[in-house]
Structure formats: C-alpha cells, structure tokens
Motif scaffolding. Structure first.
Motif, PDB file in Angstrom:
ATOM      1  N   LEU A 110       0.807  -1.208   0.000  1.00 58.78           N
ATOM      2  CA  LEU A 110       0.000   0.000   0.000  1.00 58.78           C
ATOM      3  C   LEU A 110       0.837   1.253   0.000  1.00 58.78           C
ATOM      4  O   LEU A 110       2.017   1.195   0.260  1.00 58.78           O
ATOM      5  N   CYS A 111       0.182   2.445  -0.250  1.00 58.99           N
ATOM      6  CA  CYS A 111       0.843   3.735   0.004  1.00 58.99           C
ATOM      7  C   CYS A 111       0.258   5.009  -0.589  1.00 58.99           C
ATOM      8  O   CYS A 111      -0.560   4.970  -1.440  1.00 58.99           O
ATOM      9  N   ILE A 112       0.717   6.128  -0.140  1.00 58.94           N
ATOM     10  CA  ILE A 112       0.675   7.484  -0.704  1.00 58.94           C
ATOM     11  C   ILE A 112       1.110   8.426   0.389  1.00 58.94           C
ATOM     12  O   ILE A 112       1.134   8.057   1.542  1.00 58.94           O
ATOM     13  N   GLY A 113       1.405   9.660   0.024  1.00 50.82           N
ATOM     14  CA  GLY A 113       1.834  10.609   1.034  1.00 50.82           C
ATOM     15  C   GLY A 113       0.648  11.276   1.670  1.00 50.82           C
ATOM     16  O   GLY A 113      -0.303  10.640   2.073  1.00 50.82           O
ATOM     17  N   LYS A 149       3.803  -7.180 -17.649  1.00 60.10           N
ATOM     18  CA  LYS A 149       3.089  -8.416 -17.986  1.00 60.10           C
ATOM     19  C   LYS A 149       1.739  -8.476 -17.285  1.00 60.10           C
ATOM     20  O   LYS A 149       0.809  -9.107 -17.765  1.00 60.10           O
ATOM     21  N   GLY A 150       1.658  -7.833 -16.125  1.00 57.13           N
ATOM     22  CA  GLY A 150       0.415  -7.848 -15.354  1.00 57.13           C
ATOM     23  C   GLY A 150      -0.566  -6.767 -15.754  1.00 57.13           C
ATOM     24  O   GLY A 150      -1.551  -6.540 -15.059  1.00 57.13           O
ATOM     25  N   GLY A 151      -0.302  -6.066 -16.848  1.00 60.13           N
ATOM     26  CA  GLY A 151      -1.245  -5.070 -17.341  1.00 60.13           C
ATOM     27  C   GLY A 151      -0.889  -3.643 -16.997  1.00 60.13           C
ATOM     28  O   GLY A 151      -1.718  -2.756 -17.141  1.00 60.13           O
ATOM     29  N   GLY A 152       0.345  -3.387 -16.536  1.00 62.90           N
ATOM     30  CA  GLY A 152       0.768  -2.019 -16.280  1.00 62.90           C
ATOM     31  C   GLY A 152       0.653  -1.580 -14.847  1.00 62.90           C
ATOM     32  O   GLY A 152       0.800  -0.391 -14.555  1.00 62.90           O
ATOM     33  N   ASP A 153       0.355  -2.493 -13.911  1.00 65.56           N
ATOM     34  CA  ASP A 153       0.306  -2.134 -12.492  1.00 65.56           C
ATOM     35  C   ASP A 153       1.686  -1.717 -12.012  1.00 65.56           C
ATOM     36  O   ASP A 153       2.703  -2.159 -12.552  1.00 65.56           O
ATOM     37  N   SER A 154       1.752  -0.868 -10.991  1.00 62.65           N
ATOM     38  CA  SER A 154       3.034  -0.380 -10.490  1.00 62.65           C
ATOM     39  C   SER A 154       3.039  -0.333  -8.979  1.00 62.65           C
ATOM     40  O   SER A 154       1.995  -0.183  -8.345  1.00 62.65           O
ATOM     41  N   ILE A 155       4.231  -0.456  -8.408  1.00 64.51           N
ATOM     42  CA  ILE A 155       4.442  -0.340  -6.971  1.00 64.51           C
ATOM     43  C   ILE A 155       5.520   0.704  -6.739  1.00 64.51           C
ATOM     44  O   ILE A 155       6.549   0.718  -7.432  1.00 64.51           O
ATOM     45  N   ARG A 156       5.303   1.597  -5.773  1.00 61.11           N
ATOM     46  CA  ARG A 156       6.248   2.663  -5.492  1.00 61.11           C
ATOM     47  C   ARG A 156       6.443   2.788  -3.985  1.00 61.11           C
ATOM     48  O   ARG A 156       5.481   2.785  -3.218  1.00 61.11           O
ATOM     49  N   ILE A 157       7.705   2.894  -3.562  1.00 64.61           N
ATOM     50  CA  ILE A 157       8.032   3.103  -2.155  1.00 64.61           C
ATOM     51  C   ILE A 157       8.855   4.380  -2.054  1.00 64.61           C
ATOM     52  O   ILE A 157       9.875   4.531  -2.748  1.00 64.61           O
ATOM     53  N   ILE A 216     -11.960  -1.332 -11.084  1.00 69.46           N
ATOM     54  CA  ILE A 216     -12.598  -0.300 -10.276  1.00 69.46           C
ATOM     55  C   ILE A 216     -11.601   0.366  -9.332  1.00 69.46           C
ATOM     56  O   ILE A 216     -11.641   1.572  -9.108  1.00 69.46           O
ATOM     57  N   VAL A 217     -10.673  -0.422  -8.764  1.00 71.04           N
ATOM     58  CA  VAL A 217      -9.678   0.110  -7.841  1.00 71.04           C
ATOM     59  C   VAL A 217      -8.523   0.722  -8.626  1.00 71.04           C
ATOM     60  O   VAL A 217      -7.912   0.063  -9.475  1.00 71.04           O
ATOM     61  N   HIS A 218      -8.219   1.985  -8.364  1.00 63.51           N
ATOM     62  CA  HIS A 218      -7.125   2.671  -9.037  1.00 63.51           C
ATOM     63  C   HIS A 218      -5.828   2.638  -8.232  1.00 63.51           C
ATOM     64  O   HIS A 218      -4.750   2.561  -8.805  1.00 63.51           O
ATOM     65  N   ARG A 219      -5.962   2.700  -6.906  1.00 63.98           N
ATOM     66  CA  ARG A 219      -4.760   2.780  -6.070  1.00 63.98           C
ATOM     67  C   ARG A 219      -5.087   2.384  -4.642  1.00 63.98           C
ATOM     68  O   ARG A 219      -6.168   2.686  -4.133  1.00 63.98           O
ATOM     69  N   ILE A 220      -4.158   1.713  -3.985  1.00 64.24           N
ATOM     70  CA  ILE A 220      -4.221   1.495  -2.544  1.00 64.24           C
ATOM     71  C   ILE A 220      -2.890   1.947  -1.958  1.00 64.24           C
ATOM     72  O   ILE A 220      -1.846   1.873  -2.609  1.00 64.24           O
ATOM     73  N   TYR A 221      -2.933   2.453  -0.728  1.00 57.29           N
ATOM     74  CA  TYR A 221      -1.716   3.056  -0.194  1.00 57.29           C
ATOM     75  C   TYR A 221      -1.740   3.106   1.322  1.00 57.29           C
ATOM     76  O   TYR A 221      -2.802   2.997   1.959  1.00 57.29           O
ATOM     77  N   THR A 222      -0.580   3.313   1.895  1.00 61.09           N
ATOM     78  CA  THR A 222      -0.443   3.610   3.313  1.00 61.09           C
ATOM     79  C   THR A 222       0.731   4.547   3.512  1.00 61.09           C
ATOM     80  O   THR A 222       1.658   4.577   2.722  1.00 61.09           O
ATOM     81  N   GLU A 259      -0.529   1.089  -7.729  1.00 56.96           N
ATOM     82  CA  GLU A 259      -1.505   1.592  -8.686  1.00 56.96           C
ATOM     83  C   GLU A 259      -1.931   0.478  -9.633  1.00 56.96           C
ATOM     84  O   GLU A 259      -1.128  -0.373 -10.017  1.00 56.96           O
ATOM     85  N   TYR A 260      -3.207   0.520 -10.010  1.00 52.39           N
ATOM     86  CA  TYR A 260      -3.771  -0.477 -10.915  1.00 52.39           C
ATOM     87  C   TYR A 260      -4.230   0.227 -12.190  1.00 52.39           C
ATOM     88  O   TYR A 260      -4.900   1.258 -12.134  1.00 52.39           O
TER      89      TYR A 260
END
Length: 383
Positions: free
Chosen positions: A18-21, A199-207, A249-255, A244-245
């Motif tokens: 998860l994440c965002i600022g 390969k998973g359709g453009g999903d991304s993870i950011r820390i 329906i879900v665009h982003r999840i974060y903590t 990010e997806y």
C-alpha cells in the motif's frame, strides 16, 4: 493493549503493497510552468479558486466555523526566453457575506527553470504545492493565507523531489513595536523503489521516503518590541508505499506512516512546551467511484505554528484561549472525490468525520472546491 497500539499495529500491518503521502490536493495546487514553446510571448493567465469549507467542531482545541468565498488571481506573463517566466498580477479574496473584497495583494514571480532545476523569486509556488502533511502545515492556509513571498528552489528527478523555500512573512522597520518573521523549510521525497508490472497489465508499486521540516524565526535588532527571540522547528520522517492499478474499479491502494516532532530552540521560552512529538498514520483506497482515506493522529505536547489546528496540544480557539490537552488522539475518515468537468476546471468534494478520543462526540468537516485555470496568447513583443 491500548487502543492507540491496536490502531498503530493495524496501519503498519495493513498491507506491504500500500501507500501514498499526504492528501491528494493536486486539483487545488497552482503551478507556474515554463514551456519553451512560449518563448518571447506575452500571455494572460487566470486562476480561480472557489471554496466552501464548513467545520462542525465542538472541542476546545479547534474552532468550528465556515470559510465560503473565492480567490481571483489574474496575471500578465512574459517569457523572455525558453527557460524564464516573469509574471505580475494580483490576488483578490472575496468572503461571501462581507462587502467588497477581504484582501487584495500584488503577486510577482520570476521563475528560472533548466532541466530538473527551478528557482523562484517573489511569489512562490507555495502553500499546498509544498506537499506537507497537515500536522506541519494547515490545509486551510490555502484560503486564509495563500500568498508566500520569498525564494524557492525546486528539484524534480527520477529519484528525488525537493522543495526548499524561505518566506519573509513580516517586514520589520526601524523602531517598530514588532518583530521580523521568517518562515521556511523543505519537503523531500526520496524514491526507494519503483516497479512496473508490464506483464500484469501495467500495475506499479512505489516506495518513497518523505522527509519534511519547517522552521520559524521571530526577532530583529532594530525593533522596539520587548518580546524575546523565537526559533522553533517541526519535522516529519515517514514511509509511503503505493500500488496503482491500470484496470478495474480500484485505481490505487496506499499507506503512509509518519513520526512527527516539534522543538523550541529559543533562549527564552514563550510557549508552554519546548518539545513534543506525534504519530500520523494513514491508509486509503482510490476507486472509480470514491476515494477513501483513514487517518490516525496521536500527539504528545505537539505544537506547530502553521500546523493544522486539530493536531495541536494548545487551543487555537477564540473562546478557550490557554486551554491545553497534552495528549491528543484523533481518528479521521476522509471521503473524497475529484471531478474533471473540462480541461482546467475541477470540482472537489470532501466529507471528513472526526472522532476525538478525549472528547467523544460527532464532529466533521464538509467542503466543496471549484478550481479554474486558464491562459491565452496576447502578443509577441519585438526584441
């Protein structure tokens, strides 16, 4: 186990992906881009912010009130080269229910930008543009104290985002019974990891590792004030993890989790507390229909001159001056929606219920914001 420890564990273990600022306030920000294609052009720009924010607070720390009105910021902008922007205008603030304009201030900015670096002199890309969390910088200053004048350095690269700035808040003239007031700080985002799953359709993870601080100094050598010098600082260190997806329906999840601190470095103390700290924990989800964020704040002797009023240990209210709550614990649910009506025109809706563990009762803030930003070509002066 204390409630605070349970909530803290919940946020930490919620999900490692998860994440965002801080809150996503991009729709309310006012940027000053330097576009090479505008070189040697004279343009007219207009920024409009309409706001209605109703605070239904009944505690002894933060007042309940309503902010309702609009800002107009017309400017003439000249681009003498492909990397320089010079503009002059005015900010007009209208509060509904009052006659005339509440405030009219001149704005003037010189911005020099080359590649990833930018330097500003005059009216800054300030306020919400700094990206501070609310315990360090009050969100409502975008309505009540929008203009910041001084100098600013911006850096935007693949790995680092930096905003370092200095505002001269109050000018001191000889023999005045007043003090000069200087405020500034830096907001830094260090990208630790970014992965795209092609390969998973453009999903991304950011820390990201965010580091933020502010500092204020009041004093002077030519004043007639008997007040002692004041030097205080606030800081925050955190961790943001965002996924990010690209589909669904879900665009982003974060903590995001922050350790926040306050320290008074004055030789003679004015305030009741000389140091304090807090935990600011957030988790959320952005969807096609609604953005939801849950925030938990636990503060101990925490103070911040420009921080959000709800997070303070000392009252900022009109009728309860001097009231103190050494420990503050809040749970805030944020329901948010940004709607792009057309290019340059955005509508923002928010509802933010607040649960105060010290004073359990129904409190909330609800708000509507309308931003409009446009510009058009006026002339191309001869060199």
């Amino acid at each position: 186990m204390r409630v605070s420890k349970i909530i803290f564990t919940f946020f930490i273990l919620l999900n490692s992906s998860l994440c965002i600022g801080q809150l996503n306030n991009s729709a309310l920000e006012q940027k000053l881009p330097v576009n090479p294609k505008n070189a040697n052009e004279l343009r007219f720009n207009l920024h409009v912010l309409g706001f209605s924010k109703n605070n239904e607070y009944f505690n002894n720390i933060a007042d309940g009130y309503t902010l309702f009105g609009y800002h107009l910021n017309p400017r003439l902008t000249y681009f003498p080269s492909e990397f320089v922007r010079i503009e002059a205008g005015a900010l007009l603030q209208k509060d509904f229910g009052s006659s005339g304009y509440e405030n009219i201030q001149p704005t003037f900015t010189i911005k020099i930008q080359k590649q990833n670096h930018a330097f500003l002199f005059g009216t800054l890309e300030g306020n919400l543009n700094h990206g501070y969390i609310e315990p360090l910088y009050d969100f409502e200053r975008v309505f009540t104290n929008r203009i910041e004048n001084g100098i600013q350095y911006l850096l935007q690269s693949d790995r680092v985002k930096l905003d370092a700035w200095l505002e001269w808040s109050n000018m001191l003239y000889r023999a005045e019974d007043d003090q000069e007031d200087v405020f500034g700080g830096a907001s830094i985002g260090l990208k630790l990891l970014e992965m795209d799953d092609k390969k998973g359709g453009g999903d991304s993870i950011r820390i990201t590792l965010p580091v933020q601080f502010t500092a204020q100094h009041r004093g002077g050598q030519i004043d007639a004030s008997e007040l002692p010098l004041l030097t205080v600082a606030n800081g925050a260190l955190g961790l943001e993890i965002e996924k990010e997806y690209s589909k669904g329906i879900v665009h982003r999840i974060y903590t995001k989790n922050y350790l926040v601190g306050y320290k008074d470095f004055s030789n003679e103390y004015r305030y009741i507390y000389q140091d304090g700290y807090g935990y600011y924990l957030n988790a959320g989800i952005d969807t096609k229909y609604q953005d939801v964020m849950l925030s938990y704040w636990e503060g101990n002797r925490y103070m911040a001159n420009r921080g959000g009023q709800l997070y303070q240990a000392v009252s900022t209210t009109y009728k309860n001056a001097g009231y103190v709550e050494e420990k503050r614990r809040l749970l805030i649910l944020r329901l948010m929606k940004d709607i792009r009506l057309m290019e340059g025109l955005d509508l923002t809706l928010r509802l933010e219920p607040v649960y105060d563990f010290n004073n359990p009762q129904l409190e909330f803030a609800n708000s509507i914001y309308l931003t409009f930003d446009t510009g058009f070509f006026v002339a191309k002066p001869k060199r």
